[in-house]
Design a protein around this motif. Structure first.
Motif, short mmCIF file in Angstrom:
data_model
loop_
_atom_site.label_atom_id
_atom_site.label_comp_id
_atom_site.label_asym_id
_atom_site.label_seq_id
_atom_site.Cartn_x
_atom_site.Cartn_y
_atom_site.Cartn_z
N LEU A 166 10.56 -0.62 12.63
CA LEU A 166 10.20 0.21 11.48
C LEU A 166 8.91 0.98 11.79
O LEU A 166 7.96 0.41 12.33
CB LEU A 166 9.98 -0.68 10.25
CG LEU A 166 9.42 -0.01 9.00
CD1 LEU A 166 10.41 1.00 8.42
CD2 LEU A 166 9.05 -1.06 7.95
N ARG A 167 8.91 2.25 11.40
CA ARG A 167 7.68 3.05 11.50
C ARG A 167 7.42 3.70 10.14
O ARG A 167 8.28 4.40 9.60
CB ARG A 167 7.82 4.13 12.58
CG ARG A 167 6.54 4.96 12.78
CD ARG A 167 6.67 5.86 13.99
NE ARG A 167 6.81 5.09 15.21
CZ ARG A 167 5.79 4.54 15.88
NH1 ARG A 167 4.56 4.66 15.41
NH2 ARG A 167 6.01 3.87 17.00
N VAL A 168 6.24 3.43 9.59
CA VAL A 168 5.84 3.96 8.29
C VAL A 168 4.69 4.93 8.50
O VAL A 168 3.66 4.57 9.09
CB VAL A 168 5.40 2.82 7.33
CG1 VAL A 168 4.87 3.38 6.03
CG2 VAL A 168 6.57 1.88 7.07
N GLU A 169 4.85 6.16 8.01
CA GLU A 169 3.84 7.20 8.24
C GLU A 169 3.42 7.85 6.92
O GLU A 169 4.18 8.59 6.29
CB GLU A 169 4.41 8.30 9.17
CG GLU A 169 4.72 7.83 10.58
CD GLU A 169 3.46 7.63 11.42
OE1 GLU A 169 2.36 7.98 10.94
OE2 GLU A 169 3.59 7.11 12.55
N GLY A 170 2.21 7.53 6.46
CA GLY A 170 1.59 8.24 5.35
C GLY A 170 2.28 8.12 4.01
O GLY A 170 2.24 9.08 3.21
N LEU A 171 2.89 6.96 3.70
CA LEU A 171 3.56 6.81 2.41
C LEU A 171 2.55 6.85 1.26
O LEU A 171 1.55 6.13 1.26
CB LEU A 171 4.34 5.50 2.35
CG LEU A 171 5.63 5.39 3.16
CD1 LEU A 171 6.32 4.07 2.89
CD2 LEU A 171 6.56 6.56 2.86
N THR A 172 2.83 7.70 0.28
CA THR A 172 1.99 7.83 -0.91
C THR A 172 2.89 7.84 -2.14
O THR A 172 3.97 8.43 -2.13
CB THR A 172 1.16 9.13 -0.85
OG1 THR A 172 0.31 9.08 0.30
CG2 THR A 172 0.29 9.28 -2.09
#
Length: 528
Positions: free
Chosen positions: A320-326
């Motif tokens: 899993l890669r999570v990038e900048g979740l807002t």
């Protein structure tokens, strides 16, 4: 000291207690355990006098005072924090009120002077002059500072009220202290302080808790509610659990020779005799253990679910890669530029003061809601199973449990589906229950069966220990320890986190901590 004589109680034709005769002695902390619905909280209410037994009685030593952790969070809304704590010693508070009322009189008579003098003597005898400072010490230990003392209880948050009510129960060194789930809503610092307080407490404590780490830390004895009776065993929860399992094994193995059983019992005694939860109990524990025989070991009717997650395929290295979740909810930014990646074999505990942040992150990763910005990407070899914190929407149906679980199974054969329900303790007629009448704990067990059927290699669990009894918590704990895939989870259970997690991530808007470590190491590094 507090004891019961021939206490019996039935509810709706079901007998909870049948002539319970038991004595709780000073200097000991008793962990009252039993399956969900066995009557633990009801027994606490019987001891406190809130509920009258149908037969028998409860007695205490002459002049002794009992204190209980109140469960009504609104009962003291019109009082200040400091008043609420001091009200834990009802007699002292009555004297304070009477004294203040006399001094407030404009026409102060001779009789008033005499009465005031008598009240001052009572006040001093009860250490009334130290009451506010003693209350302050308890509040400070639980993380409630002086700025709260004059606040009204109605202006506090739920978790702040819990801490004040706990300080109230502890106030004034009661002779008997009754605590029903005292660690609920407490942060880790407050729990550690409470553990130290109870380990030094010299009077009688009876505590109900689903926190195994807490029970192991504070308990000198386990009071086991089973078969409508209560039996007391020396030792903490791990001691009781291991000895009850040993007892079942030794009693069931009829072919094992007496000397073999004696050798196994001796090895068990040697393992636990030096492991007292309070060092001052070590000597008496040793003496009790030396007298043990197989018939003294606990008999239990407990049943443990069998929780086993078997992935259908092995995941690759990149999960899993999570990038900048807002994400904003009702105008409040819950997630702010969250970034992290998962690797094969990570078992991650997500921590944070705002549980909604983790729940929101899990809902996004499960595809149930969309982020305002940012991206996430699961590896192509991954398959995910999700356990939400609120599972009610899954059970708004009158389907039987067999039909409910069948919809999540590739194999529709009833015997196959019943096999998974049986692992979750739904056998025979239990499997024909309607899904919409289940208790909280039963719903959790059904959701676990659903996840087990999925064969996923990534598990996301948001509060899996909520609503479960100790046996089910232990079963889930053991199942996740054995699981060879990747886990993202939340829980407040110390032992669960310590034994499952190999990585800690904390969320406060964004990721504020991310490290391959154990929970205890994390606490030492960041909290203590």
């Amino acid at each position: 000291m507090i004891s019961t004589e021939n206490v019996s109680l039935s509810f709706g034709g079901r007998k909870l207690f049948d002539e319970v005769n038991i004595k709780f002695s000073p200097g000991n902390c008793y962990g009252l355990i039993g399956a969900n619905g066995a009557g633990k909280s009801t027994f606490i209410k019987i001891l406190s006098g809130e509920i009258e037994p149908q037969t028998g009685n409860v007695s205490m030593g002459p002049g002794e005072r009992l204190s209980i952790l109140k469960q009504d969070h609104f009962a003291y809304n019109d009082y200040t924090v400091l008043e609420t704590v001091i009200m834990g010693n009802h007699e002292l508070y009555k004297v304070m009120q009477a004294k203040d009322a006399i001094y407030a009189k404009e026409d102060f008579s001779d009789e008033d002077g005499i009465r005031a003098s008598e009240l001052e003597a009572e006040f001093a005898e009860m250490n009334g002059w130290e009451a506010e400072s003693d209350a302050g010490i308890l509040l400070a230990g639980l993380g409630v500072g002086p700025e709260f003392y004059d606040k009204m209880m109605k202006d506090l948050t739920g978790s702040e009220k819990v801490k004040v009510l706990l300080a109230q129960a502890l106030f004034g060194q009661p002779d008997v202290l009754l605590l029903d789930e005292p660690t609920n809503h407490l942060d880790i610092k407050a729990i550690r302080w409470l553990e130290d307080f109870l380990m030094d407490f010299k009077n009688t404590v009876i505590v109900v808790s689903h926190d195994r780490h807490f029970l192991n830390k504070v308990c000198t004895h386990i009071a086991d509610l089973d078969f409508k009776k209560i039996s007391i065993y020396a030792g903490n929860y791990d001691f009781w659990k291991t000895s009850s399992e040993l007892a079942q094994r030794l009693r069931s193995d009829e072919n094992k020779k007496a000397e073999q059983k004696a050798a196994e019992l001796k090895a068990f005694i040697q393992r636990f005799s030096a492991n007292a939860s309070k060092s001052k109990q070590a000597t008496s524990r040793q003496k009790q253990l030396e007298k043990l025989n197989v018939n003294d070991l606990p008999r239990t009717s407990r049943k443990y679910p069998f929780v086993h997650f078997q992935p259908k395929r092995e995941a690759g290295k990149e999960l899993l890669r999570v990038e900048g979740l807002t994400k904003e909810i009702d105008g409040v930014k819950i997630l702010d530029n969250v970034r992290f990646s998962l690797n094969k074999g990570d078992k991650v505990i997500f921590l944070g003061d705002n549980s909604l942040a983790v729940t929101t992150l899990f809902e996004i990763l499960a595809g149930e809601i969309e982020p305002d910005s940012g991206t996430y990407e699961w590896g192509v070899t991954t398959s995910q199973a999700y356990f939400p914190s609120d599972n009610q929407r899954y059970f708004d149906t009158k389907d039987t449990l067999v039909d409910w679980l069948r919809q999540y199974s590739e194999d529709k054969d009833e015997s196959f589906v019943r096999g998974f329900l049986g692992k979750m303790l739904f056998s025979g007629e239990e499997a024909k229950k309607s899904a919409n009448v289940l208790s909280g704990g039963e719903k959790v067990r059904c959701m676990l069966a659903k996840m087990m059927l999925s064969g996923s290699n990534v598990l996301m669990l948001d509060g899996p220990t909520d609503h479960l009894d100790l046996e089910s918590i232990t079963a889930v704990n053991d199942g996740l320890i054995r699981f060879e895939g990747t886990i993202l989870f939340t829980t407040h259970d110390h032992e669960f986190i310590q034994t499952v997690a190999n990585r800690v991530i904390t969320l406060d808007g964004g990721v504020t901590y991310d490290k391959q470590t154990t929970y205890d190491e994390y606490l030492q590094e960041t909290v203590f």
